[in-house]
Design an enzyme around this catalytic site. Sequence first.
Site, short mmCIF file in Angstrom:
data_model
loop_
_atom_site.label_atom_id
_atom_site.label_comp_id
_atom_site.label_asym_id
_atom_site.label_seq_id
_atom_site.Cartn_x
_atom_site.Cartn_y
_atom_site.Cartn_z
N GLY A 1 -46.71 10.10 24.58
CA GLY A 1 -48.25 9.43 24.48
C GLY A 1 -49.16 9.86 23.33
N ASN B 1 -57.19 13.23 33.25
CA ASN B 1 -55.84 14.03 33.84
C ASN B 1 -56.28 15.19 34.70
OD1 ASN B 1 -57.11 14.63 31.05
ND2 ASN B 1 -55.93 16.61 31.09
N GLN C 1 -52.10 8.92 32.47
CA GLN C 1 -52.47 9.47 33.93
C GLN C 1 -52.29 8.41 35.03
OE1 GLN C 1 -51.75 12.41 35.28
NE2 GLN C 1 -51.91 13.45 33.54
N HIS D 1 -43.08 10.83 31.09
CA HIS D 1 -43.06 12.13 32.03
C HIS D 1 -43.99 12.42 32.89
CE1 HIS D 1 -46.12 15.51 30.52
NE2 HIS D 1 -45.99 14.50 29.43
N THR E 1 -34.19 4.25 14.17
CA THR E 1 -33.33 3.70 15.26
C THR E 1 -33.58 4.09 16.77
OG1 THR E 1 -31.46 3.91 13.49
CG2 THR E 1 -30.75 3.53 16.00
N CYS F 1 -56.55 29.51 29.10
CA CYS F 1 -56.21 30.88 28.77
C CYS F 1 -55.92 30.87 27.22
CB CYS F 1 -55.18 31.55 29.48
SG CYS F 1 -55.15 33.23 29.07
#
Length: 391
Positions: free
Chosen positions: A84, A165, A193, A215, A251, A339
């Site tokens: 993406g 998201n 999303q 995904h 390809t 974090c």
Amino acid sequence: MTGQALPTHPGLIGGPVYLDYNATTPVDIRVADVMLPYLRELFGNPSSSHPYASAPRRALADARAQVAALIGAREPEVVFTGSGSEANLLALRGAVLAADLPRAHLITQVTEHPAVLETARALERLHGVRVTVLPVDSDGLLDPAVLAAAMDEDTAVVSVMAANNETGALQPIGELAELAHSRGALFHCDAAQAAGKIALDVAELGVDLLTVVGHKMYAPKATAALCVREGVALEPVVYGGGQERGLRAGTENVALAVALGTAAELAGQELADGAPGRNAQLRDDLHRRLEAALPGRVRLNGPVQQRLPNTLNISIDGVLGHELLAAVPEIAASTGSACHSGTHAPSPVLTAMGLEPVRALGALRLSLGRWSTHADIETAADALGKAAVAR
């Protein structure tokens, strides 16, 4: 061809309750199965002229048609990419460079994915593009009037995501795209999303460019596509042999394209069968259970109605999100903080919506998907509620 979904996914058996579908999804076994022949036997280059190319070439065309059907596009408008982020780069860099304006102007908004925001910054730094990043309201939504005021005669492209998201907030894409076109600008929509979770039609939305990510809808990582409306000129993202309409040379990875196509077909079937409503019921049940367990402490972040059916972003008064999840190992979810070197910082998305740092640090993103069950919701609500009460 696609068969029935398994009652649960092999990767989830014996693990914690998975409530992080917005981060990534398990690869559907049906998707994995259709890939295998193109990894084992059907190895030919689809651009070749001999018999070994025939099956891969047909499979590539079929996959393109499947993706196009999910988003209401024409088959030649689908360009396969490796992610993406790459699709967003092709859309934004491609549109700005093809516009050939001395001081091209790119407009986006503050809660976009870093794939858009960092591409915009790079275009500003490397190509002198003027970049405007628009604010959002307390629900994370962009006011069309704010966009209208920001555009000028040099605006080449406007980029606004379909769904956030973190909060699931659904932007008014049709209205925003119409505004962009009224000033002669292209409109790009990152639908990573949204695709597969809600119905999308590029013609009805009026978008010129739309990003789809595999995904996020049960295909492998490194599967994605950019829908490029017929007639839209873009500078290529990879130069070379002319594959993918000359926009992304190399390809083609037929196995991954087949995976994305199959995932798109399965997602379309689920949309038709009412999966959004099912997910919304589970999401709302989880919300109600947490409110009952923690009266007066649960605060919704983002819109009540105008959001993805699978996404619940809440803050719980008196607790930090990362500490709460650490205390509940039976749940796999995300927090409203990032974090860095052991220090947690509030989510930029929640901060841009005006949430005070303590509330942003208390946020949890609970996102549901194909294998979420009522039992999962009961387990999650019970574990989170007990852990929050104890803190």
